[in-house]
Design a protein around this motif. Structure first.
Motif, PDB file in Angstrom:
ATOM      1  N   GLU A   1      -1.261  15.101   2.274  1.00  0.00           N
ATOM      2  CA  GLU A   1      -0.504  14.163   3.106  1.00  0.00           C
ATOM      3  C   GLU A   1      -0.567  12.762   2.517  1.00  0.00           C
ATOM      4  O   GLU A   1       0.322  11.936   2.723  1.00  0.00           O
ATOM      5  N   GLN A   2      -1.657  12.507   1.781  1.00  0.00           N
ATOM      6  CA  GLN A   2      -1.807  11.293   0.987  1.00  0.00           C
ATOM      7  C   GLN A   2      -2.343  11.700  -0.378  1.00  0.00           C
ATOM      8  O   GLN A   2      -2.571  12.884  -0.644  1.00  0.00           O
TER       9      GLN A   2
ATOM     10  N   GLY B   1       0.791  -1.228   0.000  1.00  0.00           N
ATOM     11  CA  GLY B   1       0.000   0.000   0.000  1.00  0.00           C
ATOM     12  C   GLY B   1       0.817   1.269   0.000  1.00  0.00           C
ATOM     13  O   GLY B   1       0.269   2.362  -0.109  1.00  0.00           O
ATOM     14  N   GLY B   2       2.137   1.154   0.138  1.00  0.00           N
ATOM     15  CA  GLY B   2       2.974   2.344   0.096  1.00  0.00           C
ATOM     16  C   GLY B   2       3.212   2.804  -1.330  1.00  0.00           C
ATOM     17  O   GLY B   2       2.941   2.082  -2.285  1.00  0.00           O
ATOM     18  N   TRP B   3       3.724   4.026  -1.449  1.00  0.00           N
ATOM     19  CA  TRP B   3       3.993   4.569  -2.774  1.00  0.00           C
ATOM     20  C   TRP B   3       5.472   4.872  -2.910  1.00  0.00           C
ATOM     21  O   TRP B   3       6.105   5.370  -1.987  1.00  0.00           O
TER      22      TRP B   3
ATOM     23  N   ILE C   1      -9.042   7.325  -0.333  1.00  0.00           N
ATOM     24  CA  ILE C   1      -7.604   7.486  -0.095  1.00  0.00           C
ATOM     25  C   ILE C   1      -6.859   6.506  -0.996  1.00  0.00           C
ATOM     26  O   ILE C   1      -7.108   5.301  -0.963  1.00  0.00           O
TER      27      ILE C   1
ATOM     28  N   TYR D   1      -5.512  11.558  -2.843  1.00  0.00           N
ATOM     29  CA  TYR D   1      -6.949  11.391  -2.640  1.00  0.00           C
ATOM     30  C   TYR D   1      -7.700  11.468  -3.967  1.00  0.00           C
ATOM     31  O   TYR D   1      -7.316  12.218  -4.867  1.00  0.00           O
TER      32      TYR D   1
ATOM     33  N   SER E   1      -3.304   6.403  -1.376  1.00  0.00           N
ATOM     34  CA  SER E   1      -1.916   6.089  -1.038  1.00  0.00           C
ATOM     35  C   SER E   1      -1.700   6.185   0.461  1.00  0.00           C
ATOM     36  O   SER E   1      -2.564   6.650   1.213  1.00  0.00           O
ATOM     37  N   GLY E   2      -0.506   5.776   0.873  1.00  0.00           N
ATOM     38  CA  GLY E   2      -0.073   6.014   2.238  1.00  0.00           C
ATOM     39  C   GLY E   2       0.472   7.427   2.362  1.00  0.00           C
ATOM     40  O   GLY E   2       0.226   8.281   1.508  1.00  0.00           O
ATOM     41  N   GLU E   3       1.225   7.683   3.431  1.00  0.00           N
ATOM     42  CA  GLU E   3       1.789   9.015   3.647  1.00  0.00           C
ATOM     43  C   GLU E   3       2.774   9.361   2.532  1.00  0.00           C
ATOM     44  O   GLU E   3       3.572   8.523   2.102  1.00  0.00           O
TER      45      GLU E   3
END
Length: 338
Positions: free
Chosen positions: A197-198, A29-31, A211, A200, A213-215
């Motif tokens: 922050e993510q 799930g991270g980018w 949402i 969207y 992405s992650g942070e």
């Protein structure tokens, strides 16, 4: 269309604006962030870029570069980060910009003067729209619709719509879980995507948020999304005009139609510089077809003897995605399909 499909590429700028960065989904799930390259001119000089804007009608990403003498609009090669100059406007100061999906006009935002500058890329002529608020804006983008709405995100991360007629700002309500938004892009068939922050996806009709992405790295700014699914468009063989007793007739032929809902015709007045949608209703296309089709449209409202420039807009079921022209005519455009 879905968001974050394999055919989509998300781009941003490094904090100092000299590096083009590609964002892509990673494991868990991270980018991931991948540097494309430092942004350079055609002669190899390093450039500092203030803004990015996607022109989905031509599948191009344009860049905004502010100089002491004025502002420069460039076309950006997303594989090499090499930038080619398209237009320079002396004495203009802009912080962000967006491409009108129907007319191709460039809307630029000047925070120092609290106004919009609407630029005709063909002539370099522009008009100013004074904003009715001193709210500082970070980024702007156009909705893809028959009469596109201009959206903006402000320094307090709130979302607004902006009227190009009178400069009024209207607050747009979105879910509170959207945090730190600083850049926007609108993808035909998908909707508004925001970088904060993510990452969207904002549903403007319901206010709901997805949402994606992650942070994300807080140093990233600007957002441009290239969707390769939009690059397979209806193939228009020609667009031309001729004078008839009824007025100027625009004729065009398609070799192939892809996901094609129909066409609009947009007219530009050479004297006033005004763009106007002149088709009273959509001229329907054939959806998906590999057969050659012929179309005509007569502009009966244009004034005789005046010079006009026409553009043909291809509208898919996801919105306007391609612009053909210009076609110049000096006389006054009922729609038919043979």
């Amino acid at each position: 269309m879905s968001v974050t499909a394999p055919e989509q590429a998300f781009y941003s700028l490094s904090g100092d604006g000299v590096e083009l960065v590609r964002l892509s989904p990673g494991d868990g799930g991270g980018w991931a962030y991948e540097s494309v390259n430092s942004i350079t001119s055609t002669n190899g000089s390093l450039l500092k870029i203030q803004g990015l804007a996607t022109d989905h009608s031509t599948s191009r990403v344009l860049a905004l570069r502010q100089q002491r003498s004025g502002v420069q609009i460039l076309e950006l090669d997303m594989m090499t980060a090499r930038a080619r100059s398209l237009l320079t406007l002396p004495g203009v100061e802009l912080q962000s910009f967006a491409i009108h999906p129907v007319t191709g006009e460039i809307a630029g935002y000047s925070g120092t003067q609290h106004m919009l500058v609407v630029i005709d890329p063909m002539t370099g002529m522009f008009r100013r729209v004074e904003l009715k608020s001193e709210t500082t804006l970070l980024d702007i983008t156009f909705e893809h619709a028959p009469r596109p709405v201009l959206y903006a995100v402000a320094a307090d991360h709130a979302l607004y719509s902006i009227s190009l007629q009178n400069g009024e700002l209207g607050r747009v309500t979105v879910d509170a879980k959207v945090r730190g938004v600083r850049a926007l892009d609108f993808i035909p068939g998908v909707g508004l995507v925001a970088l904060g922050e993510q990452l969207y996806h904002l549903d403007l009709s319901s206010g709901r948020v997805q949402i994606l992405s992650g942070e994300l790295n807080s140093g990233l700014h600007e957002l441009a999304v290239v969707d390769r699914r939009l690059q397979r468009k209806t193939r228009v063989g020609y667009v031309r005009s001729r004078e008839t007793e009824a007025g100027n007739m625009l004729e065009w032929m398609t070799d192939e139609e892809v996901h094609n809902l129909g066409f609009w015709v947009v007219r530009n007045d050479a004297v006033t510089g005004e763009y106007k949608l002149v088709t009273p209703r959509l001229i329907y296309g054939q959806g998906n077809s590999s057969r050659r089709r012929y179309y005509t449209f007569v502009d009966r409202m244009a004034e005789p003897g005046k010079q006009y420039t026409y553009f043909l807009i291809d509208v898919t079921f996801d919105g306007p995605v391609a612009r053909y022209g210009p076609v110049v005519s000096e006389a006054p455009f009922t729609a038919s399909v043979e």
